[in-house]
Design a protein around this motif. Structure first.
Motif, mmCIF file in Angstrom:
data_model
loop_
_atom_site.group_PDB
_atom_site.id
_atom_site.type_symbol
_atom_site.label_atom_id
_atom_site.label_comp_id
_atom_site.label_asym_id
_atom_site.label_seq_id
_atom_site.Cartn_x
_atom_site.Cartn_y
_atom_site.Cartn_z
ATOM 1 N N ASP A 299 1.116 -45.361 15.843
ATOM 2 C CA ASP A 299 1.045 -43.929 15.533
ATOM 3 C C ASP A 299 -0.389 -43.515 15.206
ATOM 4 N N GLY A 300 -1.118 -44.382 14.510
ATOM 5 C CA GLY A 300 -2.500 -44.075 14.165
ATOM 6 C C GLY A 300 -3.379 -43.955 15.393
ATOM 7 N N ALA A 301 -3.162 -44.837 16.386
ATOM 8 C CA ALA A 301 -3.958 -44.787 17.618
ATOM 9 C C ALA A 301 -3.696 -43.495 18.384
ATOM 10 N N VAL A 302 -2.434 -43.063 18.410
ATOM 11 C CA VAL A 302 -2.104 -41.800 19.086
ATOM 12 C C VAL A 302 -2.751 -40.637 18.357
ATOM 13 N N LEU A 303 -2.636 -40.629 17.022
ATOM 14 C CA LEU A 303 -3.208 -39.525 16.251
ATOM 15 C C LEU A 303 -4.724 -39.478 16.393
ATOM 16 N N LEU A 304 -5.374 -40.640 16.477
ATOM 17 C CA LEU A 304 -6.825 -40.666 16.604
ATOM 18 C C LEU A 304 -7.268 -39.906 17.850
ATOM 19 N N ARG A 305 -6.602 -40.145 18.990
ATOM 20 C CA ARG A 305 -6.966 -39.432 20.215
ATOM 21 C C ARG A 305 -6.770 -37.926 20.054
ATOM 22 N N GLU A 306 -5.618 -37.542 19.509
ATOM 23 C CA GLU A 306 -5.322 -36.117 19.354
ATOM 24 C C GLU A 306 -6.232 -35.467 18.321
ATOM 25 N N ALA A 307 -6.505 -36.178 17.223
ATOM 26 C CA ALA A 307 -7.334 -35.611 16.154
ATOM 27 C C ALA A 307 -8.765 -35.393 16.627
ATOM 28 N N ARG A 308 -9.299 -36.335 17.399
ATOM 29 C CA ARG A 308 -10.655 -36.153 17.938
ATOM 30 C C ARG A 308 -10.738 -34.889 18.780
ATOM 31 N N ALA A 309 -9.740 -34.688 19.634
ATOM 32 C CA ALA A 309 -9.751 -33.503 20.497
ATOM 33 C C ALA A 309 -9.628 -32.231 19.662
ATOM 34 N N LEU A 310 -8.748 -32.245 18.663
ATOM 35 C CA LEU A 310 -8.547 -31.063 17.830
ATOM 36 C C LEU A 310 -9.794 -30.735 17.019
ATOM 37 N N LEU A 311 -10.422 -31.759 16.434
ATOM 38 C CA LEU A 311 -11.638 -31.523 15.643
ATOM 39 C C LEU A 311 -12.778 -31.045 16.520
ATOM 40 N N ALA A 312 -12.871 -31.599 17.727
ATOM 41 C CA ALA A 312 -13.924 -31.146 18.638
ATOM 42 C C ALA A 312 -13.735 -29.680 18.984
ATOM 43 N N GLN A 313 -12.486 -29.271 19.198
ATOM 44 C CA GLN A 313 -12.197 -27.874 19.506
ATOM 45 C C GLN A 313 -12.517 -26.977 18.306
ATOM 46 N N ALA A 314 -12.144 -27.421 17.102
ATOM 47 C CA ALA A 314 -12.418 -26.638 15.900
ATOM 48 C C ALA A 314 -13.915 -26.519 15.656
ATOM 49 N N ASP A 315 -14.653 -27.627 15.842
ATOM 50 C CA ASP A 315 -16.100 -27.599 15.636
ATOM 51 C C ASP A 315 -16.787 -26.696 16.651
ATOM 52 N N ALA A 316 -16.305 -26.747 17.902
ATOM 53 C CA ALA A 316 -16.896 -25.898 18.937
ATOM 54 C C ALA A 316 -16.653 -24.421 18.640
ATOM 55 N N LEU A 317 -15.449 -24.091 18.180
ATOM 56 C CA LEU A 317 -15.139 -22.707 17.831
ATOM 57 C C LEU A 317 -16.020 -22.218 16.686
ATOM 58 N N ALA A 318 -16.148 -23.054 15.653
ATOM 59 C CA ALA A 318 -16.983 -22.672 14.515
ATOM 60 C C ALA A 318 -18.435 -22.518 14.932
ATOM 61 N N GLU A 319 -18.916 -23.425 15.786
ATOM 62 C CA GLU A 319 -20.318 -23.359 16.220
ATOM 63 C C GLU A 319 -20.585 -22.100 17.029
ATOM 64 N N ARG A 320 -19.630 -21.682 17.865
ATOM 65 C CA ARG A 320 -19.842 -20.458 18.645
ATOM 66 C C ARG A 320 -20.020 -19.252 17.726
ATOM 67 N N PHE A 321 -19.215 -19.169 16.681
ATOM 68 C CA PHE A 321 -19.331 -18.020 15.782
ATOM 69 C C PHE A 321 -20.565 -18.126 14.898
ATOM 70 N N ARG A 322 -20.942 -19.355 14.499
ATOM 71 C CA ARG A 322 -22.176 -19.492 13.714
ATOM 72 C C ARG A 322 -23.383 -19.102 14.554
ATOM 73 N N THR A 323 -23.373 -19.483 15.826
ATOM 74 C CA THR A 323 -24.487 -19.138 16.709
ATOM 75 C C THR A 323 -24.587 -17.629 16.896
ATOM 76 N N ARG A 324 -23.418 -16.964 17.054
ATOM 77 C CA ARG A 324 -23.420 -15.500 17.169
ATOM 78 C C ARG A 324 -24.036 -14.866 15.929
#
Length: 301
Positions: A60-85
């Motif tokens: 379960d941890g290995a599955v969550l690691l893949r999903e969590a990386r993708a989710l955090l990358a998406q969240a970080d990208a969203l935050a960075e776009r608004f910070r850049t604006r």
């Protein structure tokens, strides 16, 4: 489940060591373990198996690691776009720097940048590398001048800038104070004042490695954290210290700074760090100017 819990889990899953993961996140291992237990409780699944000697992911941890990386990358990208604006509108850059860079490189760099971009406001934060890098990852900083870590986070990009040379701080009444240059062998019997390794690993290890290279044991008499404190302890006659050359600019009564004989180890690396894969016009402008003028800045380090 929240993003902070996921960040704690990803760090622990990538390091497979709670101590290193906690240091990467600038938190205590006990707090890290608590967040991961809360995450396991929220999900109703065991994510890691932990013993006193090892940490391993469950299925379960290995599955969550893949999903969590993708989710955090998406969240970080969203935050960075608004910070850049927001930064485009406000023309602000948030810069972090270790004390060495704040006293040595940054005044020259920011003076030059101000002439080029008088419209930009610079917010400067001075702290240790272990505290600046998490701020960079969380988006609270745009650029940081740090000692490059032994195990760099893959989400960060490091641009090596220069090596700072070291000098020896001694009390002005010390027998070595009249010398123009000393060797590590000259310090063999001297009580040493060194920084605490967890917060300043490069500076701590510099002293240890120089003595090891000379085949000598370092006689550590005092551990202190801040450079100003170390220099003040030298002034009080409690020992001598190997410090970056910029420290000699401190106006401390009763201390002499002496050149240390050349050694391949007599250097402290300085790097510029930013978040990998992001674009920031103001930050990139600083980096372009820095790269163009780096030989001039390095000559004074």
């Amino acid at each position: 489940m929240d993003l902070h819990q996921l960040r704690c889990f990803v760090a622990a899953a990538e390091e497979l060591h709670f101590g290193r993961a906690a240091q990467r996140l600038d938190m205590m291992p006990s707090a890290l373990g608590r967040f991961i237990r809360l995450l396991e409780d929220d999900l109703g699944a065991r994510l890691m198996t932990r013993t006193t000697r090892s940490v391993a992911l469950t299925d379960d941890g290995a599955v969550l690691l893949r999903e969590a990386r993708a989710l955090l990358a998406q969240a970080d990208a969203l935050a960075e776009r608004f910070r850049t604006r927001g930064r485009k509108r406000a023309a602000i850059i948030r810069v972090g720097a270790i004390d060495s860079a704040a006293a040595g490189l940054l005044p020259k760099l920011l003076h030059d940048f101000r002439k080029r971009r008088p419209d930009v406001t610079v917010q400067l934060v001075e702290d240790k590398t272990v505290r600046l890098l998490p701020r960079l990852l969380s988006g609270r900083l745009d650029l940081a001048f740090v000692r490059p870590p032994e195990r760099p986070d893959k989400r960060l990009e490091f641009l090596f800038l220069l090596h700072e040379t070291a000098v020896v701080a001694v009390p002005d009444h010390h027998p070595l104070a009249s010398r123009k240059r000393v060797t590590v062998a000259d310090l063999e019997d001297e009580p040493l004042i060194v920084p605490e390794r967890r917060s300043r690993p490069h500076s701590h290890d510099l002293t240890m490695k120089l003595f090891a290279e000379a085949g000598l044991d370092a006689r550590v008499a005092q551990i202190a954290d801040e450079k100003q404190t170390i220099v003040n302890l030298v002034s009080a006659g409690l020992g001598v210290a190997i410090v970056p050359r910029w420290t000699s600019r401190m106006a401390t009564r009763g201390v002499r700074f002496i050149r240390l004989a050349a050694s391949d180890m007599n250097k402290l690396p300085l790097a510029a760090a930013c978040t990998r894969g992001t674009r920031d016009p103001v930050r990139d402008d600083v980096l372009r100017m820095l790269k163009a003028d780096l030989p001039r800045y390095a000559r004074e380090a």
